[in-house]
Design an enzyme around this catalytic site. Structure first.
Site, PDB file in Angstrom:
ATOM      1  CG  ASP A   1      60.509  59.110  92.846  1.00 23.58           C
ATOM      2  OD1 ASP A   1      60.152  58.105  93.504  1.00 23.58           O
ATOM      3  OD2 ASP A   1      61.410  59.073  91.992  1.00 23.58           O
TER       4      ASP A   1
ATOM      5  CG  ASP B   1      63.915  57.183  89.212  1.00 27.61           C
ATOM      6  OD1 ASP B   1      62.721  57.144  89.554  1.00 27.61           O
ATOM      7  OD2 ASP B   1      64.853  56.841  89.954  1.00 27.61           O
TER       8      ASP B   1
END
Length: 148
Positions: A127, A113
């Protein structure tokens, strides 16, 4: 023909996700962080071994298994389902995003991330595709998303 376009969209999401993660890994080595737009957006490298929001990091094998089942189910739905356009787009975004995070889990044992916005956990392009895809699919289902 419709399923081909859906799979191309899913493949584009997967490529975008993997490309931006590779870029972030090269640009932000060692967990570095950079601020943009007056601090509105930060690029912060995070290795997430858990699920959404980093929950249950000790269960990466289970996340791989569940993700693989979800990817397979979405692929079958796109291939065999008779969705209206909004449902197809939502499903394709979900498939591409789920596949992107699955690739990370299989390859590295964690999801990379790197996008951070105040008030939200650090996330990635997969995401975003998953959230937008789920929203589109929900709207399609509530509005009678299957074609007649």
């Amino acid at each position: 023909m419709r399923s081909r376009r859906s799979f191309l969209l899913a493949a584009a999401v997967l490529a975008l996700d993997q490309g931006t993660k590779a870029w972030a890994g090269r640009t932000l080595p060692g967990g570095g962080s950079r601020s943009y737009l007056g601090g509105l957006v930060r690029l912060t490298l995070v290795h997430n071994p858990g699920g959404a929001f980093g929950l249950f990091p000790e269960h990466s094998g289970a996340f791989i298994a569940v993700s693989a089942v979800v990817v397979a189910a979405l692929a079958v739905l796109l291939l065999l389902g008779r969705w209206r356009p909004l449902g197809r787009v939502g499903s394709a975004l979900l498939l591409g995003g789920a596949a992107g995070n699955l690739v990370d889990r299989v390859q590295w044992g964690y999801v990379l991330d790197f996008l951070q916005v105040p008030g939200l956990p650090v996330f990635n392009a997969a995401d975003v595709a998953i959230v937008v895809g789920a929203g589109l699919l929900a709207v399609a289902l509530l509005g009678g998303g299957k074609a007649k």
